[in-house]
Design an enzyme around this catalytic site. Structure first.
Site, PDB file in Angstrom:
ATOM      1  N   LYS A 159      86.528 -51.273 -88.647  1.00  0.00           N
ATOM      2  CA  LYS A 159      86.309 -49.864 -88.330  1.00  0.00           C
ATOM      3  C   LYS A 159      87.470 -49.398 -87.457  1.00  0.00           C
ATOM      4  O   LYS A 159      87.328 -49.211 -86.248  1.00  0.00           O
ATOM      5  CB  LYS A 159      84.961 -49.741 -87.597  1.00  0.00           C
TER       6      LYS A 159
HETATM    7  N1  PPE Z   1      80.754 -46.989 -93.973  1.00  0.00           N
HETATM    8  C1  PPE Z   1      81.587 -46.239 -93.210  1.00  0.00           C
HETATM    9  C2  PPE Z   1      82.918 -45.899 -93.744  1.00  0.00           C
HETATM   10  C3  PPE Z   1      81.149 -45.814 -91.956  1.00  0.00           C
HETATM   11  O1  PPE Z   1      81.968 -45.079 -91.208  1.00  0.00           O
HETATM   12  C4  PPE Z   1      79.862 -46.142 -91.511  1.00  0.00           C
HETATM   13  C5  PPE Z   1      79.362 -45.680 -90.180  1.00  0.00           C
HETATM   14  C6  PPE Z   1      79.031 -46.915 -92.351  1.00  0.00           C
HETATM   15  C7  PPE Z   1      79.528 -47.336 -93.572  1.00  0.00           C
HETATM   16  C8  PPE Z   1      77.652 -47.337 -91.948  1.00  0.00           C
HETATM   17  O2  PPE Z   1      77.687 -48.301 -90.935  1.00  0.00           O
HETATM   18  P1  PPE Z   1      76.501 -48.450 -89.881  1.00  0.00           P
HETATM   19  O3  PPE Z   1      76.568 -47.279 -88.981  1.00  0.00           O
HETATM   20  O4  PPE Z   1      76.790 -49.744 -89.216  1.00  0.00           O
HETATM   21  O5  PPE Z   1      75.240 -48.487 -90.651  1.00  0.00           O
HETATM   22  N2  PPE Z   1      79.909 -44.466 -89.736  1.00  0.00           N
HETATM   23  C9  PPE Z   1      79.834 -44.118 -88.329  1.00  0.00           C
HETATM   24  C10 PPE Z   1      80.780 -42.991 -87.986  1.00  0.00           C
HETATM   25  C11 PPE Z   1      80.427 -41.664 -88.532  1.00  0.00           C
HETATM   26  C12 PPE Z   1      81.315 -40.567 -88.016  1.00  0.00           C
HETATM   27  O6  PPE Z   1      81.335 -39.539 -88.651  1.00  0.00           O
HETATM   28  O7  PPE Z   1      81.958 -40.702 -86.978  1.00  0.00           O
HETATM   29  C13 PPE Z   1      78.410 -43.807 -87.892  1.00  0.00           C
HETATM   30  O8  PPE Z   1      77.534 -43.606 -88.734  1.00  0.00           O
HETATM   31  O9  PPE Z   1      78.174 -43.788 -86.683  1.00  0.00           O
END
Ligand code: PPE
Length: 305
Positions: A159
Site C-alpha cells: 500500500k
Molecule cells: N484494494 C485497494 C487498492 C485498497 O486501497 C483497499 C483499501 C483495499 C483493496 C481493501 O483493503 P482493506 O481496507 O484492508 O479491506 N483502501 C483504503 C483506502 C481508501 C482511500 O480512499 O483512501 C481503505 O479502504 O481505507
C-alpha cells in the site's frame, strides 16, 4: 466534503495539534510517492471505541514498508499503541484512522537509502465511502481503461503512496463517465480489484475473489468477509476472475475499510442482480462484527482505551 478535523495527530512519538501537524514542501514522499500507509476504522462498541483488526493493519503497514525497502523506526506494538492513543484523543465513538510512514525532509533524489522515515497517525470522521445505501442500492461499476500495476512495475501488494496515482486516474475517469467506481484489470486482462476495494463475484453459487498474484491488495475486509462467508457455509475461493465472469455473475460486491461492503448493480451497464442474498447476509454480520456485537468475531475489535 472537506475533512472534519480532530484535536490531535500523532507524529514521530508525540500527539501534536491538528493544525501543527505539518511537513516541509521538500518532504521526499511529496515528490516521489515513496511512502506507505494504512486505512483503518475505529467503531463504537459496548466497551468503548475499538479499532477493527488494528494489529493486522499495522502488520500490513510493515509488510508494505518491507516491500518498498523502507525501515520503520518503531515496532508493530509501538504503532498499535500509538494508534489507540490517537483514536482515544479524538473523543469520538468511532473514526477513520490513517497511519502514514514517509521519507521526510532532509534528502532529495531517488536514492532513498539515506532518508529518515517519519510516521504520522491521523484520525477523522469518515462516512460510508460509496454512499449510505451502498448495500441496498448498489453501485455502478466501469471497467477502467487504466490497467492495475504489474508486479514488476509498482508492487500492487504494497500500500504505497505512489500506487494510488493509478487508483485516482481510474476513480476520476469512472466518476466523470457517470459511474460510481472503477474495476481494475491486471496487465494480463484478469480482474484485480477496484480503486480502493477488493471485489467478490458469485458464479454458480461459489464466491470468488482475485488473489494477490492478480494484482489485488490482500484486504483485511476481504479476509473478514471470507471468514464470515465460510462460517455461513458458503463456498469461497481465492481465484482468478475474467471480465465475462463479472457480466454474468449472480451477484457482485466490493469491500474495504473505507467502503465497508457495497453491492454492485451493474458492470459496464450490464445489470447484475442486486442486492444479492449472500452480499446482504455477509454485510449484516460484518456491520455487527465491527461493533463488537458478534461474539465469535469479538477478537477483531481492539479496544482503544
Ligand atoms: N484494494 C485497494 C487498492 C485498497 O486501497 C483497499 C483499501 C483495499 C483493496 C481493501 O483493503 P482493506 O481496507 O484492508 O479491506 N483502501 C483504503 C483506502 C481508501 C482511500 O480512499 O483512501 C481503505 O479502504 O481505507
Amino acid at each position: 466534503m472537506p475533512i472534519q478535523t480532530t484535536p490531535k495527530i500523532w507524529m514521530n512519538g508525540e500527539l501534536v495539534d491538528w493544525d501543527k501537524a505539518q511537513v516541509h514542501v521538500l518532504t521526499h514522499t511529496l515528490h516521489y510517492g515513496t511512502g506507505v500507509f494504512e486505512g483503518i476504522r475505529a467503531y463504537p462498541t459496548a466497551d468503548g471505541p475499538a479499532v477493527f483488526r488494528l494489529t493486522e493493519h499495522i502488520k500490513r503497514l510493515f509488510n508494505s514498508a518491507h516491500i518498498l525497502g523502507m525501515e520503520i523506526p518503531y515496532t508493530v506494538e509501538e504503532l498499535v499503541e500509538a494508534t489507540k492513543i490517537t483514536v482515544a484523543s479524538t473523543g469520538l465513538p468511532g473514526c477513520y484512522v490513517r497511519p502514514l510512514a514517509y521519507y521526510g525532509y532532509g534528502e532529495m533524489g531517488l536514492n532513498t537509502l539515506p532518508c529518515r522515515t517519519d510516521v504520522a497517525i491521523a484520525c477523522w470522521p469518515w462516512g460510508a465511502y460509496l454512499g449510505d445505501d451502498a448495500v441496498s442500492k448498489g453501485v455502478r461499476m466501469k471497467i477502467s481503461s487504466w490497467t492495475r500495476h504489474d508486479h514488476n512495475t509498482m508492487p500492487p501488494a504494497a500500500k504505497t503512496v505512489g500506487n494510488y496515482v493509478n487508483s485516482s486516474l481510474a476513480k476520476v475517469e469512472a466518476l466523470k463517465a457517470g459511474y460510481d467506481e472503477a474495476i481494475m484489470l491486471a496487465p494480463n486482462g484478469l480482474v484485480a480489484e477496484c480503486t480502493g476495494e477488493n471485489i467478490f463475484a458469485v458464479r454458480n453459487d461459489i464466491m470468488i475473489t482475485p488473489p494477490l498474484s492478480a494484482g489485488a491488495l490482500e484486504g483485511i475486509t476481504q479476509n473478514s468477509v471470507m471468514t464470515i462467508a465460510r462460517d455461513l457455509g458458503y463456498d469461497v475461493r481465492v481465484d482468478n476472475l475474467a471480465r465475462s465472469d463479472l457480466y454474468i455473475a449472480e451477484e457482485i460486491f466490493v469491500c474495504g475499510t473505507a467502503a465497508e461492503i457495497s453491492s454492485v448493480n451493474s458492470v459496464d451497464d450490464r445489470a447484475v442482480p442486486c442486492p444479492g442474498p449472500k452480499t446482504q447476509a455477509i454485510a449484516e454480520i460484518y456491520l455487527d462484527a465491527v461493533k463488537g456485537k458478534v461474539d465469535k468475531y469479538k477478537h477483531w475489535c481492539e479496544l482503544a482505551v
